[in-house]
Design a protein around this motif. Structure first.
Motif, PDB file in Angstrom:
ATOM      1  N   GLU A  70       0.845  -1.188   0.000  1.00 26.84           N
ATOM      2  CA  GLU A  70       0.000   0.000   0.000  1.00 26.84           C
ATOM      3  C   GLU A  70       0.883   1.241   0.000  1.00 26.84           C
ATOM      4  N   GLY A  71       0.572   2.173  -0.881  1.00 23.37           N
ATOM      5  CA  GLY A  71       1.329   3.412  -0.966  1.00 23.37           C
ATOM      6  C   GLY A  71       2.561   3.346  -1.845  1.00 23.37           C
ATOM      7  N   LYS A  74       2.845   1.146  -7.746  1.00 22.20           N
ATOM      8  CA  LYS A  74       2.366  -0.194  -8.074  1.00 22.20           C
ATOM      9  C   LYS A  74       3.036  -0.791  -9.301  1.00 22.20           C
TER      10      LYS A  74
END
Length: 84
Positions: A70-71, A74
Protein backbone atom coordinates in the motif's frame (compact mmCIF):
# COMPACT_ATOMS: atom_id res chain seq x y z
CA UNK A 1 -8.88 -39.38 9.13
CA UNK A 2 -7.67 -42.18 11.32
CA UNK A 3 -6.95 -41.53 14.97
CA UNK A 4 -3.18 -41.93 14.39
CA UNK A 5 -3.21 -39.43 11.50
CA UNK A 6 -5.28 -36.93 13.46
CA UNK A 7 -2.88 -37.20 16.40
CA UNK A 8 0.11 -36.54 14.14
CA UNK A 9 -1.68 -33.71 12.29
CA UNK A 10 -2.52 -32.02 15.60
CA UNK A 11 1.19 -31.88 16.44
CA UNK A 12 2.21 -30.31 13.14
CA UNK A 13 2.36 -26.54 13.28
CA UNK A 14 2.57 -26.08 9.52
CA UNK A 15 2.08 -28.25 6.50
CA UNK A 16 3.66 -27.79 3.09
CA UNK A 17 0.51 -28.65 1.09
CA UNK A 18 -2.77 -26.88 1.82
CA UNK A 19 -6.31 -27.53 0.61
CA UNK A 20 -8.06 -24.75 -1.33
CA UNK A 21 -9.87 -23.44 1.75
CA UNK A 22 -6.67 -23.56 3.82
CA UNK A 23 -4.65 -21.84 1.06
CA UNK A 24 -7.22 -19.05 0.79
CA UNK A 25 -7.19 -18.59 4.56
CA UNK A 26 -3.37 -18.71 4.58
CA UNK A 27 -3.20 -15.62 2.34
CA UNK A 28 -6.13 -13.92 4.10
CA UNK A 29 -8.79 -14.36 1.41
CA UNK A 30 -12.12 -16.06 0.99
CA UNK A 31 -12.35 -19.05 -1.34
CA UNK A 32 -14.23 -17.12 -4.04
CA UNK A 33 -11.62 -14.34 -4.28
CA UNK A 34 -8.84 -16.94 -4.13
CA UNK A 35 -10.33 -18.86 -7.09
CA UNK A 36 -10.74 -15.57 -9.00
CA UNK A 37 -7.06 -14.71 -8.49
CA UNK A 38 -6.05 -18.19 -9.70
CA UNK A 39 -8.15 -17.70 -12.85
CA UNK A 40 -6.49 -14.29 -13.37
CA UNK A 41 -3.03 -15.85 -13.01
CA UNK A 42 -2.27 -13.93 -9.82
CA UNK A 43 -2.22 -16.96 -7.53
CA UNK A 44 -0.61 -20.33 -8.32
CA UNK A 45 -2.41 -23.41 -9.59
CA UNK A 46 -2.47 -26.36 -7.18
CA UNK A 47 -0.16 -29.34 -7.35
CA UNK A 48 -1.89 -32.69 -7.87
CA UNK A 49 -0.84 -35.43 -5.47
CA UNK A 50 -2.74 -38.69 -5.67
CA UNK A 51 -5.76 -36.91 -7.12
CA UNK A 52 -5.74 -34.24 -4.38
CA UNK A 53 -5.32 -30.56 -5.23
CA UNK A 54 -2.77 -29.02 -2.85
CA UNK A 55 -1.19 -25.58 -2.78
CA UNK A 56 2.48 -25.32 -1.86
CA UNK A 57 3.03 -22.69 0.86
CA UNK A 58 6.23 -21.53 -0.88
CA UNK A 59 4.23 -20.84 -4.08
CA UNK A 60 1.61 -18.98 -2.06
CA UNK A 61 4.29 -16.92 -0.31
CA UNK A 62 5.87 -15.94 -3.65
CA UNK A 63 2.50 -14.97 -5.13
CA UNK A 64 1.58 -12.97 -2.03
CA UNK A 65 4.89 -11.08 -2.10
CA UNK A 66 4.25 -10.13 -5.74
CA UNK A 67 1.32 -7.89 -4.76
CA UNK A 68 2.24 -4.22 -4.24
CA UNK A 69 2.57 -2.62 -0.84
CA UNK A 70 0.00 0.00 0.00
CA UNK A 71 1.33 3.41 -0.97
CA UNK A 72 4.07 2.07 -3.25
CA UNK A 73 4.46 2.76 -6.94
CA UNK A 74 2.37 -0.19 -8.07
CA UNK A 75 4.13 -0.52 -11.43
CA UNK A 76 7.68 0.23 -10.37
CA UNK A 77 8.02 -1.71 -7.13
CA UNK A 78 5.97 -4.82 -7.77
CA UNK A 79 7.92 -8.06 -8.08
CA UNK A 80 7.30 -10.09 -11.21
CA UNK A 81 4.54 -12.64 -10.63
CA UNK A 82 5.54 -16.04 -12.08
CA UNK A 83 1.87 -17.09 -12.36
CA UNK A 84 0.79 -14.19 -14.55
Amino acid sequence: MTRAKSTIAARLTIRRGLSEAEAALYVGLGSTKFRFLIAEGLMPEPRIIGGRRLWDVDDLDAAFRSFPLEGSDKLGQQEENPWH
